[in-house]
Scaffold this motif. Structure first.
Motif, PDB file in Angstrom:
ATOM      1  N   ASP A  72       0.839  -1.206   0.000  1.00  0.00           N
ATOM      2  CA  ASP A  72       0.000   0.000   0.000  1.00  0.00           C
ATOM      3  C   ASP A  72       0.872   1.254   0.000  1.00  0.00           C
ATOM      4  O   ASP A  72       0.432   2.331   0.416  1.00  0.00           O
ATOM      5  CB  ASP A  72      -0.944   0.000   1.199  1.00  0.00           C
ATOM      6  CG  ASP A  72      -0.204  -0.086   2.531  1.00  0.00           C
ATOM      7  OD1 ASP A  72       1.055  -0.163   2.509  1.00  0.00           O
ATOM      8  OD2 ASP A  72      -0.862  -0.081   3.584  1.00  0.00           O
ATOM      9  N   SER A  73       2.092   1.115  -0.475  1.00  0.00           N
ATOM     10  CA  SER A  73       3.013   2.257  -0.542  1.00  0.00           C
ATOM     11  C   SER A  73       2.422   3.363  -1.402  1.00  0.00           C
ATOM     12  O   SER A  73       1.745   3.104  -2.404  1.00  0.00           O
ATOM     13  CB  SER A  73       4.349   1.808  -1.124  1.00  0.00           C
ATOM     14  OG  SER A  73       5.186   2.921  -1.372  1.00  0.00           O
ATOM     15  N   ASP A  74       2.673   4.603  -1.002  1.00  0.00           N
ATOM     16  CA  ASP A  74       2.165   5.737  -1.777  1.00  0.00           C
ATOM     17  C   ASP A  74       3.073   6.066  -2.964  1.00  0.00           C
ATOM     18  O   ASP A  74       2.777   6.968  -3.749  1.00  0.00           O
ATOM     19  CB  ASP A  74       2.009   6.975  -0.883  1.00  0.00           C
ATOM     20  CG  ASP A  74       3.300   7.328  -0.160  1.00  0.00           C
ATOM     21  OD1 ASP A  74       4.310   6.619  -0.355  1.00  0.00           O
ATOM     22  OD2 ASP A  74       3.293   8.311   0.601  1.00  0.00           O
ATOM     23  N   ARG A  75       4.172   5.325  -3.112  1.00  0.00           N
ATOM     24  CA  ARG A  75       5.035   5.513  -4.271  1.00  0.00           C
ATOM     25  C   ARG A  75       4.424   4.852  -5.499  1.00  0.00           C
ATOM     26  O   ARG A  75       3.780   3.807  -5.399  1.00  0.00           O
ATOM     27  CB  ARG A  75       6.424   4.928  -4.007  1.00  0.00           C
ATOM     28  CG  ARG A  75       7.279   5.750  -3.076  1.00  0.00           C
ATOM     29  CD  ARG A  75       8.615   5.086  -2.806  1.00  0.00           C
ATOM     30  NE  ARG A  75       8.532   4.119  -1.725  1.00  0.00           N
ATOM     31  CZ  ARG A  75       9.555   3.422  -1.255  1.00  0.00           C
ATOM     32  NH1 ARG A  75      10.753   3.593  -1.804  1.00  0.00           N
ATOM     33  NH2 ARG A  75       9.408   2.579  -0.263  1.00  0.00           N
ATOM     34  N   ASP A  76       4.617   5.441  -6.668  1.00  0.00           N
ATOM     35  CA  ASP A  76       4.069   4.835  -7.880  1.00  0.00           C
ATOM     36  C   ASP A  76       4.884   3.608  -8.259  1.00  0.00           C
ATOM     37  O   ASP A  76       6.014   3.403  -7.790  1.00  0.00           O
ATOM     38  CB  ASP A  76       4.040   5.842  -9.037  1.00  0.00           C
ATOM     39  CG  ASP A  76       5.436   6.344  -9.393  1.00  0.00           C
ATOM     40  OD1 ASP A  76       6.196   5.590 -10.013  1.00  0.00           O
ATOM     41  OD2 ASP A  76       5.757   7.497  -9.020  1.00  0.00           O
TER      42      ASP A  76
END
Length: 351
Positions: A72-76
């Protein structure tokens, strides 16, 4: 044409089974542990799941390891993959075995991924991010492979055949597409059950709105497949190729390849296209690369059927060549006159 059971020799059946026997030890746990450590070095949190041939029950000797990292990382996705590339190099400085090597970074495909090689165990790895469909597909195929030994054996042989004919190598057919065509054939001819036909609960129906896919199917089904037990691998191969050959039973049905009991009519059947319905996500088209090559692929089916019937040693040689890593183009059985006639017929269909 009805296949003559007496043509099946015991030695040919033994050779078929040997062609799919896996002689090498698989070090998947070591590879997964190394991947996990690499992901930690990239400061990522989530879960790593293997899928594909290693997990779907149809593993071969030269199978790659497909993995997906759910986070669920906010990095693309592209940034995550670039970080993993740097982490592979960092991992090799810290730990020696198993040794990993960065191969390629594919950022702008439909499913972006990073290609890594486990040099120690000689395992090629494709790692994607949040691609849950692959895990679900592998689980469904594994349920079918565990249903009966003949299902697993037939799938492994067809994958070898597809690689030898360079259908899988060139992307005309994927291993996944071949396995779906096999399951559809067995459901139509040998009463293999439809695992995706399941009565969903209200909770599951509600979840479908969020998933956008159909992740629910029956588990642990052990049907009594007596007809399948009494059928040789040679006969199954022959009937499979006969089913999909030009003007064969499948083409005459004018339906799509589906492993659901409801058979969807094929609207473009007159154009000789092979439409495969994905059992998990109908928005995905496993047959997208073969729409314009269907007739050519059907010729491969026809040649394979005739080899099994009349040139068994040649068919065995082709499968063994793939297993030994010495793949060559399929044996050309037709004489010059037959080839010219079929090219002429093909041109007429294009007009």
């Amino acid at each position: 044409m009805i296949y003559e059971q007496q043509k099946t020799s015991q030695s040919f059946e033994i050779f078929l089974e040997n062609a799919i026997r896996i002689d090498q030890q698989i070090y998947m746990e070591d590879t997964l542990q190394a991947l996990g450590q690499t992901i930690s070095l990239a400061n990522l949190k989530g879960n790593l799941y293997p899928f594909g041939s290693f997990c779907n029950g149809f593993q071969g000797t030269n199978s790659d390891l497909d993995c997906v990292f759910i986070t669920d990382s906010d990095r693309d996705v592209q940034t995550i993959l670039r970080n993993l590339r740097s982490a592979v190099k960092q991992y090799n400085k810290i730990k020696q075995t198993p040794q990993l090597r960065f191969v390629d970074l594919i950022l702008y495909a439909k499913v972006p991924l990073i290609k890594i090689l486990d040099i120690t165990n000689n395992v090629a790895i494709d790692l994607s991010i949040n691609n849950i469909n692959g895990v679900l597909n592998s689980k469904l195929l594994n349920e079918y492979s565990q249903m009966h030994p003949k299902i697993q054996q037939l799938g492994q042989l067809l994958k070898l055949w597809g690689k030898n004919q360079r259908l899988i190598v060139t992307g005309q057919l994927t291993s996944y597409a071949i396995l779906l065509t096999m399951i559809h054939f067995l459901q139509c001819k040998y009463d293999v059950p439809y695992l995706s036909d399941i009565n969903l609960t209200n909770e599951q129906l509600s979840a479908l709105e969020n998933f956008g896919v159909q992740p629910f199917f029956n588990l642990g089904v052990k049907p009594n497949l007596e007809r399948l037990s009494n059928t040789t691998l040679q006969q199954l191969l022959f009937e499979y190729f006969q089913y999909y050959e030009p003007n064969g039973e499948f083409e005459k049905k004018q339906i799509c390849v589906s492993i659901h009991s409801f058979q969807r009519p094929h609207k473009d059947n007159k154009k000789r296209t092979l439409k495969i319905i994905d059992p998990i996500d109908p928005r995905i088209d496993p047959s997208k690369n073969i729409k314009s090559r269907c007739y050519r692929i059907q010729q491969h089916f026809l040649r394979a059927k005739e080899l099994i019937s009349n040139h068994q040693n040649q068919f065995l040689y082709q499968q063994q060549a793939v297993k030994n890593g010495n793949n060559r183009q399929g044996y050309q059985y037709y004489d010059k006159r037959e080839k010219q006639y079929k090219k002429k017929q093909f041109r007429k269909r294009l007009q």
